[in-house]
Design a protein around this motif. Structure first.
Motif, PDB file in Angstrom:
ATOM      1  N   GLY A  16       7.104  10.663   2.679  1.00 27.41           N
ATOM      2  CA  GLY A  16       6.568  11.892   2.101  1.00 27.41           C
ATOM      3  C   GLY A  16       6.102  12.886   3.145  1.00 27.41           C
ATOM      4  N   LEU A  17       6.953  13.175   4.118  1.00 27.82           N
ATOM      5  CA  LEU A  17       6.531  14.001   5.252  1.00 27.82           C
ATOM      6  C   LEU A  17       6.155  15.416   4.856  1.00 27.82           C
ATOM      7  N   ARG A  18       6.845  15.995   3.878  1.00 29.64           N
ATOM      8  CA  ARG A  18       6.515  17.372   3.496  1.00 29.64           C
ATOM      9  C   ARG A  18       5.143  17.438   2.854  1.00 29.64           C
ATOM     10  N   LEU A  26      -1.739   9.659   4.392  1.00 29.43           N
ATOM     11  CA  LEU A  26      -1.175   8.742   3.414  1.00 29.43           C
ATOM     12  C   LEU A  26       0.192   9.218   2.941  1.00 29.43           C
ATOM     13  N   PRO A  27       1.160   8.308   2.817  1.00 30.08           N
ATOM     14  CA  PRO A  27       2.397   8.688   2.119  1.00 30.08           C
ATOM     15  C   PRO A  27       2.055   9.187   0.725  1.00 30.08           C
ATOM     16  N   LYS A  28       2.834  10.130   0.209  1.00 31.71           N
ATOM     17  CA  LYS A  28       2.451  10.839  -1.017  1.00 31.71           C
ATOM     18  C   LYS A  28       2.275   9.913  -2.210  1.00 31.71           C
ATOM     19  N   GLN A  29       3.038   8.803  -2.265  1.00 32.26           N
ATOM     20  CA  GLN A  29       2.939   7.926  -3.420  1.00 32.26           C
ATOM     21  C   GLN A  29       1.612   7.171  -3.486  1.00 32.26           C
ATOM     22  N   TYR A  30       0.861   7.171  -2.376  1.00 28.76           N
ATOM     23  CA  TYR A  30      -0.424   6.477  -2.352  1.00 28.76           C
ATOM     24  C   TYR A  30      -1.612   7.442  -2.376  1.00 28.76           C
ATOM     25  N   ARG A  31      -1.322   8.715  -2.333  1.00 30.71           N
ATOM     26  CA  ARG A  31      -2.405   9.687  -2.356  1.00 30.71           C
ATOM     27  C   ARG A  31      -3.061   9.730  -3.738  1.00 30.71           C
ATOM     28  N   PRO A  32      -4.368   9.973  -3.784  1.00 31.60           N
ATOM     29  CA  PRO A  32      -5.033  10.068  -5.092  1.00 31.60           C
ATOM     30  C   PRO A  32      -4.679  11.373  -5.793  1.00 31.60           C
ATOM     31  N   LEU A  33      -4.518  11.282  -7.089  1.00 33.32           N
ATOM     32  CA  LEU A  33      -4.259  12.443  -7.931  1.00 33.32           C
ATOM     33  C   LEU A  33      -5.284  12.396  -9.052  1.00 33.32           C
ATOM     34  N   ALA A  34      -6.245  13.310  -9.025  1.00 32.06           N
ATOM     35  CA  ALA A  34      -7.380  13.275  -9.950  1.00 32.06           C
ATOM     36  C   ALA A  34      -8.049  11.902  -9.910  1.00 32.06           C
ATOM     37  N   LEU A  39       1.077   6.291  -7.226  1.00 30.84           N
ATOM     38  CA  LEU A  39       1.864   5.114  -7.578  1.00 30.84           C
ATOM     39  C   LEU A  39       1.284   4.405  -8.796  1.00 30.84           C
ATOM     40  N   ALA A  40      -0.039   4.315  -8.885  1.00 31.08           N
ATOM     41  CA  ALA A  40      -0.658   3.653 -10.043  1.00 31.08           C
ATOM     42  C   ALA A  40      -0.325   4.388 -11.329  1.00 31.08           C
ATOM     43  N   ARG A  41      -0.323   5.700 -11.295  1.00 31.59           N
ATOM     44  CA  ARG A  41       0.035   6.478 -12.486  1.00 31.59           C
ATOM     45  C   ARG A  41       1.479   6.185 -12.902  1.00 31.59           C
ATOM     46  N   THR A  42       2.370   6.150 -11.917  1.00 30.81           N
ATOM     47  CA  THR A  42       3.776   5.900 -12.210  1.00 30.81           C
ATOM     48  C   THR A  42       3.984   4.494 -12.766  1.00 30.81           C
ATOM     49  N   LEU A  43       3.358   3.514 -12.129  1.00 32.09           N
ATOM     50  CA  LEU A  43       3.507   2.136 -12.595  1.00 32.09           C
ATOM     51  C   LEU A  43       2.952   1.960 -14.000  1.00 32.09           C
ATOM     52  N   HIS A  44       1.840   2.607 -14.286  1.00 27.90           N
ATOM     53  CA  HIS A  44       1.232   2.456 -15.612  1.00 27.90           C
ATOM     54  C   HIS A  44       2.182   2.917 -16.715  1.00 27.90           C
ATOM     55  N   GLY A  60       7.281   0.380   1.780  1.00 27.68           N
ATOM     56  CA  GLY A  60       7.551   0.396   3.207  1.00 27.68           C
ATOM     57  C   GLY A  60       6.948  -0.814   3.895  1.00 27.68           C
ATOM     58  N   ALA A  61       7.490  -1.142   5.067  1.00 27.60           N
ATOM     59  CA  ALA A  61       7.052  -2.346   5.778  1.00 27.60           C
ATOM     60  C   ALA A  61       5.584  -2.301   6.160  1.00 27.60           C
ATOM     61  N   ASP A  62       5.026  -1.122   6.347  1.00 29.10           N
ATOM     62  CA  ASP A  62       3.632  -1.009   6.797  1.00 29.10           C
ATOM     63  C   ASP A  62       2.674  -0.613   5.677  1.00 29.10           C
ATOM     64  N   ASP A  63       3.130  -0.720   4.440  1.00 30.22           N
ATOM     65  CA  ASP A  63       2.341  -0.151   3.334  1.00 30.22           C
ATOM     66  C   ASP A  63       1.716  -1.187   2.407  1.00 30.22           C
ATOM     67  N   THR A  64       1.677  -2.434   2.804  1.00 26.85           N
ATOM     68  CA  THR A  64       1.151  -3.468   1.904  1.00 26.85           C
ATOM     69  C   THR A  64      -0.287  -3.176   1.492  1.00 26.85           C
ATOM     70  N   GLU A  65      -1.115  -2.777   2.433  1.00 25.32           N
ATOM     71  CA  GLU A  65      -2.517  -2.503   2.108  1.00 25.32           C
ATOM     72  C   GLU A  65      -2.623  -1.304   1.164  1.00 25.32           C
ATOM     73  N   HIS A  66      -1.874  -0.251   1.436  1.00 24.16           N
ATOM     74  CA  HIS A  66      -1.882   0.916   0.544  1.00 24.16           C
ATOM     75  C   HIS A  66      -1.431   0.519  -0.860  1.00 24.16           C
TER      76      HIS A  66
END
Length: 406
Positions: A16-18, A26-34, A39-44, A60-66
């Protein structure tokens, strides 16, 4: 089809570089939204869907904690499989998700971008139905801008007919064997740059069908997208539609006129009423109060109170509209039906619409007035009285204190 026959692969391995250009690491999929990770919103959306049995996330290989921090926000994880590590391209990541399902293959697989958190249950329904009917289907929305194809120098070489163009979204839906085979063939030929599973399926010779997408199903790509999404999720901007109904009746009595919808209409009789007896405005007032869940006209203007004797009913309707506006609501539409043998409503219809619109601060096209008889049955059929029923459509800010997932 059983739930286990339908699986979703969520691609969450990008950087999510842009979006990260804003300074958020943070990569965009892990950023908080409200307050809730994207990612949690999408998974739900998938985990809460009754037809989806399994959800396979590719990270991603380095994103387990996120990832763990994101799924910790989920209200339930039933059907969520252990994540798998993706590759260097989106195509490689999708293949990793498909490959992880191989030992218990689903019949249908939905492939979705983690950065599209606003997908609806209806869109998932449509994707599943399209895959069942066509084996390879992708959601698309009509293109509203004119599109130009240009050469290396920026000169226009073609203007495609936009009526035949679609902006493609996810979830894209496929028969699982078809998509897995297409990915395996592409890997075998050293191709790894497909950015869209529909395009890969086309390359493999599949007939791909486009079904209607959803304009709300936006992909969060830039900081501007995140800003707009935050604004969209602000409580005052989340409006829930409500509909209320109302009914009123008055008996005819001696007189020379009646009031209907705020308009004085000459008649051979008047009505028996504490106020001016306007059945249309009374019914509309009750419809609005019903949509607000705020009592009825009698609780706000009790007939026992002498101040309302002979009162003009436009005050009642205006009061209900003020209550709506005080709660941040929007009045979308009013609809009323007058039930009587006489007088004829048709000649006064437009005047009534205009008067109600003026009371409520609407344009007349958002006010509907109809009339009917009771085929000479009952008290209205015997011309003993007049009745009206009404409906009000409003939107109110959501009041839930829980997380807004969708």
């Amino acid at each position: 089809m059983a739930r286990r026959d339908i699986a979703a692969v969520i691609v969450a391995g990008g950087r999510g570089l842009r979006a990260s250009a804003s300074g958020d690491p943070l990569p965009k999929q892990y950023r908080p939204l409200a307050g809730i990770p994207v990612l949690a919103r999408t998974l739900h959306a998938f985990l809460a869907h009754p037809a989806v049995g399994r959800v396979q996330v590719v990270i991603g290989a380095d994103d387990t904690e996120h990832y763990e921090q994101s799924v910790a926000a989920l209200p339930q994880r039933d059907g969520l499989l252990e994540p798998v590590i993706g590759g260097g391209t989106r195509q490689e990541s999708v293949f990793a998700g498909l490959h992880a399902l191989r030992n218990d293959p689903p019949a249908i697989v939905l492939v979705h971008d983690a950065a599209r958190p606003f997908l609806s249950a209806a869109l998932i329904d449509a994707a599943i139905a399209a895959a069942q009917a066509h084996e390879a289907a992708i959601p698309g929305t009509p293109v509203t801008d004119t599109i130009k194809q240009v050469d290396e120098a920026g000169r226009v070489v073609e203007t495609p007919d936009r009526d035949r163009l679609r902006a493609v979204q996810t979830p894209q839906a496929f028969a699982y064997p078809l998509l897995l085979d297409a990915h395996a063939r592409a890997r075998g030929e050293g191709l790894s740059s497909f950015t869209d599973d529909g395009a890969l399926a086309e390359w493999a010779g599949a007939a791909v069908t486009v079904f209607p997408g959803d304009t709300h199903n936006v992909k969060l790509t830039t900081q501007t997208d995140f800003d707009a999404a935050e604004q969209r999720l602000r409580p005052e901007n989340r409006l829930t539609t409500r509909v209320g109904t109302g009914f009123d009746v008055h008996a005819f009595a001696d007189g020379d006129h009646i009031w209907l919808g705020g308009v004085r209409i000459a008649h051979t009789q008047g009505v028996t009423a504490h106020s001016d007896g306007d059945v249309v405005l009374h019914a509309l007032t009750d419809a609005l109060l019903g949509a607000l869940a705020d009592g009825d006209i009698g609780s706000h203007f009790p007939p026992s109170d002498p101040q309302w004797k002979g009162a003009s009913s436009d005050r009642f309707l205006a009061h209900a509209v003020a209550l709506l506006h005080a709660r941040g609501g929007v009045l979308d539409h009013l609809d009323a039906t007058v039930i009587c043998e006489t007088p004829k409503v048709g000649p006064h219809r437009e005047a009534i619409r205009a008067r109600i619109a003026a009371i409520c601060g609407l344009t007349p096209d958002r006010v509907s007035i109809k009339a009917t008889t009771s085929e000479r049955l009952g008290f209205t059929g015997r011309a003993e009285g007049i009745a009206a029923q009404a409906a009000a459509t409003i939107r109110l800010p959501e009041t839930s204190t829980g997380p807004d997932w969708l």
